[in-house]
Design a protein around this motif. Structure first.
Motif, mmCIF file in Angstrom:
data_model
loop_
_atom_site.group_PDB
_atom_site.id
_atom_site.type_symbol
_atom_site.label_atom_id
_atom_site.label_comp_id
_atom_site.label_asym_id
_atom_site.label_seq_id
_atom_site.Cartn_x
_atom_site.Cartn_y
_atom_site.Cartn_z
ATOM 1 N N MET A 360 19.206 41.992 42.553
ATOM 2 C CA MET A 360 18.765 41.779 41.099
ATOM 3 C C MET A 360 19.852 42.322 40.397
ATOM 4 O O MET A 360 20.229 41.776 39.393
ATOM 5 C CB MET A 360 17.270 42.310 40.931
ATOM 6 N N GLU A 361 20.408 43.514 40.758
ATOM 7 C CA GLU A 361 21.301 43.959 40.196
ATOM 8 C C GLU A 361 22.841 43.009 40.246
ATOM 9 O O GLU A 361 23.484 42.848 39.129
ATOM 10 C CB GLU A 361 22.127 45.430 40.510
ATOM 11 N N PHE A 362 23.007 42.426 41.430
ATOM 12 C CA PHE A 362 23.925 41.520 41.623
ATOM 13 C C PHE A 362 23.961 40.369 40.453
ATOM 14 O O PHE A 362 24.972 39.801 39.811
ATOM 15 C CB PHE A 362 23.976 40.882 43.053
ATOM 16 N N ASN A 420 19.310 50.772 35.770
ATOM 17 C CA ASN A 420 18.869 50.322 37.001
ATOM 18 C C ASN A 420 17.414 49.348 36.686
ATOM 19 O O ASN A 420 16.582 49.408 37.692
ATOM 20 C CB ASN A 420 18.636 51.389 38.165
ATOM 21 N N ASP A 421 17.514 48.799 35.563
ATOM 22 C CA ASP A 421 16.068 47.922 35.375
ATOM 23 C C ASP A 421 16.428 46.706 35.419
ATOM 24 O O ASP A 421 16.031 45.489 34.306
ATOM 25 C CB ASP A 421 15.754 48.558 33.968
ATOM 26 N N SER A 422 17.097 46.095 36.347
ATOM 27 C CA SER A 422 17.613 44.732 36.617
ATOM 28 C C SER A 422 16.115 43.896 36.575
ATOM 29 O O SER A 422 16.305 42.791 35.956
ATOM 30 C CB SER A 422 18.423 44.106 37.492
ATOM 31 N N LEU A 423 15.116 44.210 37.223
ATOM 32 C CA LEU A 423 13.900 43.529 37.151
ATOM 33 C C LEU A 423 13.428 43.315 36.136
ATOM 34 O O LEU A 423 12.892 42.336 35.643
ATOM 35 C CB LEU A 423 13.292 43.989 38.420
ATOM 36 N N GLY A 424 13.318 44.562 35.149
ATOM 37 C CA GLY A 424 12.646 44.444 33.956
ATOM 38 C C GLY A 424 13.161 43.292 33.144
ATOM 39 O O GLY A 424 12.743 42.740 32.456
ATOM 40 N N TYR A 425 14.638 43.271 33.023
ATOM 41 C CA TYR A 425 15.626 42.472 32.189
ATOM 42 C C TYR A 425 15.251 40.852 32.757
ATOM 43 O O TYR A 425 14.827 39.954 31.854
ATOM 44 C CB TYR A 425 16.873 42.796 32.229
ATOM 45 N N LEU A 426 15.679 40.509 33.962
ATOM 46 C CA LEU A 426 15.411 39.381 34.731
ATOM 47 C C LEU A 426 14.088 38.838 34.579
ATOM 48 O O LEU A 426 13.894 37.725 34.503
ATOM 49 C CB LEU A 426 15.952 39.346 35.990
ATOM 50 N N GLY A 427 12.955 39.636 34.724
ATOM 51 C CA GLY A 427 11.461 39.320 34.980
ATOM 52 C C GLY A 427 11.248 38.481 33.501
ATOM 53 O O GLY A 427 10.612 37.621 33.194
ATOM 54 N N ARG A 428 11.678 39.351 32.499
ATOM 55 C CA ARG A 428 11.414 38.880 30.841
ATOM 56 C C ARG A 428 12.317 37.400 30.726
ATOM 57 O O ARG A 428 11.818 36.837 29.830
ATOM 58 C CB ARG A 428 11.956 39.998 29.944
ATOM 59 N N ARG A 429 13.187 36.962 31.535
ATOM 60 C CA ARG A 429 14.021 36.195 31.295
ATOM 61 C C ARG A 429 13.570 35.128 32.403
ATOM 62 O O ARG A 429 14.291 33.985 32.381
ATOM 63 C CB ARG A 429 15.584 36.398 31.451
ATOM 64 N N ASP A 430 12.414 35.170 32.946
ATOM 65 C CA ASP A 430 11.892 34.268 33.898
ATOM 66 C C ASP A 430 12.928 34.026 34.808
ATOM 67 O O ASP A 430 13.033 32.997 35.520
ATOM 68 C CB ASP A 430 11.359 33.091 33.275
ATOM 69 N N ALA A 431 13.869 35.083 35.255
ATOM 70 C CA ALA A 431 14.980 34.728 36.371
ATOM 71 C C ALA A 431 14.568 35.240 37.708
ATOM 72 O O ALA A 431 15.306 34.825 38.421
ATOM 73 C CB ALA A 431 16.150 35.207 35.990
ATOM 74 N N ALA A 432 13.542 36.221 37.753
ATOM 75 C CA ALA A 432 13.232 36.726 39.043
ATOM 76 C C ALA A 432 12.575 35.738 40.066
ATOM 77 O O ALA A 432 11.831 34.929 39.535
ATOM 78 C CB ALA A 432 12.447 38.014 38.905
ATOM 79 N N LEU A 433 13.102 35.914 41.338
ATOM 80 C CA LEU A 433 12.650 34.881 42.349
ATOM 81 C C LEU A 433 11.355 35.800 43.180
ATOM 82 O O LEU A 433 11.801 36.859 43.651
ATOM 83 C CB LEU A 433 13.759 34.396 43.288
ATOM 84 N N VAL A 434 10.437 35.177 43.284
ATOM 85 C CA VAL A 434 9.243 35.667 44.115
ATOM 86 C C VAL A 434 8.889 35.025 45.450
ATOM 87 O O VAL A 434 8.669 33.902 45.102
ATOM 88 C CB VAL A 434 7.918 36.236 43.235
ATOM 89 N N THR A 435 8.889 35.540 46.546
ATOM 90 C CA THR A 435 8.330 34.763 47.718
ATOM 91 C C THR A 435 7.348 35.199 48.521
ATOM 92 O O THR A 435 6.770 34.627 49.161
ATOM 93 C CB THR A 435 9.648 34.727 48.757
#
Length: 455
Positions: A360-362, A420-435
């Protein structure tokens, strides 16, 4: 494979990125890979992986299966399907949230432990595993299933150390951004199972290890901290690591000092004659090759940048984006439409209290680079990165899928990276991938899609 795939697949380029990631994870499935690598013919176990070998099963009275890691259940299911009741006993240690934990696969008990940090339950299971290994004799064949995650799951504190000491040192090393070789040097010298000690416990048995690699270059001594493989590091090396990174766990330093003074035996060295060979049945290249095949099927030219990317995740992202921009504008190193691919093991330097692992940082750093492309070269590019085990760092997200529109406020995105809050940001942008848990672990897989201009 991906939750909310429809919301992520908003263009052909996004769809290709998702399909490449999914293909990589599926091809690295440990059961599939192990079934391809082992077979029994006329009382001979044939192993075809990075090396080829034949084991005459008539030379053994007993077959044990031992090991651990996130992908170990898949390896053992394939061994059970191939060998059946030829397997007499066994024990593997897997993540406590794995559906297989607490059950068995044929004659092999599946015990639960902790990951990414060891737990008392993992210690108890590893003690049982060592006791079983010590029952082996010269007429025993030990098949070791060693996969990513075994370093934490196979936990047997050495000397007077406690599982708490191991947890604190591992956490401190991870937070300090220590690389896997450094972490393993410490782990091997604070453990009674790592660094070849499992194979030593099983001596004089014959040991054959089937590995699923989550480390750069697939060195057997690094996969799961090499429980069946000789160790080239020393107590002095481990002391240098904790000194270099300022690791302040007094019990660990005391133990390493004592070992360096000769009060504890060294791990078995490469010339110690351990009775084993390792065969890597799947690794980063397995996933990359499968992703490349899907890209080609979709009409995109695949270009493998490297299966060995390492270093800070946020630092590697701009280079990936720059290569994608060069391809988009100049057709170098590949003409679009193209898919750039890489694997390896990136790290996170922790100095904030947010959530998010290296993938997520990448992704967030890549999104910032795409959004900042001065000449619009990155406008159509799509970047994605996941940890193939389905958990990026200590989060429940596998990684993220981003484009130039993911970042609207560059200041907020940079602040999230700094915390180090990449998930916080990307989660709000609906960009996080969950498997969810994938059952495999060949570390990072990154995809950068370069469509034809205007696609």
């Amino acid at each position: 494979m991906f939750e909310n795939r429809e919301s992520h697949a908003r263009s052909p380029a996004h769809e290709v990125a998702l399909d490449c990631l999914a293909a990589g994870v599926r091809r690295a499935d440990p059961e599939h890979a192990t079934r391809d690598a082992v077979a029994v013919e006329d009382d001979r176990l044939e192993i075809t992986a990075d090396e080829r070998a034949t084991v005459d099963l008539t030379e053994f009275d007993r077959v044990l299966v031992l090991g651990g890691g996130k992908a170990a259940p898949g390896v053992v299911r394939a061994l059970h399907a191939t060998l059946g009741d030829r397997i007499d006993d066994g024990l593997i240690v897997v993540s406590e949230d794995d559906p297989a934990a607490g059950g068995s696969i044929g004659a092999v008990t599946v015990a639960g432990g902790g990951h990414p940090l060891p737990t008392p339950e993992g210690v108890a299971a590893t003690e049982d595993l060592l006791e079983l290994a010590e029952t082996a004799d010269e007429r025993t064949l030990v098949l070791a299933a060693v996969t990513g995650g075994a370093s934490a799951l196979l936990a047997a504190p050495a000397g007077d150390l406690s599982v708490g000491d191991l947890r604190r040192s591992t956490r401190a090393l991870l937070d300090a951004g220590a690389d896997i070789d450094e972490i393993n040097a410490v782990r091997k010298h604070t453990s009674r199972v790592k660094g070849g000690r499992l194979a030593a416990a099983a001596a004089p048995a014959t040991v054959r290890t089937l590995g699923v690699s989550d480390v750069v270059g697939d060195p057997p001594s690094v996969i799961g901290s090499g429980p069946t493989v000789p160790d080239g590091t020393t107590y002095a090396d481990a002391l240098a690591v904790i000194g270099r990174h300022g690791i302040d766990v007094p019990a660990i330093r005391t133990h390493l000092d004592a070992g360096d003074a000769g009060e504890f035996p060294e791990t078995p060295a490469p010339d110690a004659g351990l009775p084993g060979t390792t065969y890597v049945v799947a690794g980063a290249r397995t996933a990359i090759d499968a992703a490349a095949a899907v890209a080609a099927e979709r009409g995109y030219e695949p270009c493998v940048l490297s299966s060995r990317v390492r270093g800070a995740a946020r630092a590697t992202a701009p280079t990936h984006v720059a290569i994608g921009e060069e391809a988009a504008i100049a057709g170098d190193p590949v003409e679009p439409p193209a898919v750039l691919l890489s694997g390896g093991e990136a790290t996170v330097d922790v100095h904030g209290e947010g959530e998010g692992g290296p993938n997520m940082e990448f992704a967030l750093a890549a999104a910032l680079s795409l959004a900042g492309s001065a000449d619009g070269a990155g406008d159509e590019l799509v970047a994605a990165a996941i940890d193939t085990d389905g958990r990026d760092g200590a989060t429940d997200a596998a990684g993220a899928l981003v484009d130039a529109g993911t970042v609207e406020d560059r200041g907020a995105a940079r602040d999230a990276l700094d915390r180090n809050d990449s998930l916080g940001y990307l989660g709000r942008r609906d960009a996080a991938l969950v498997t969810g848990a994938t059952g495999t672990n060949v570390n990072d897989l990154r995809v950068l899609v370069v469509p034809d201009r205007g696609d």
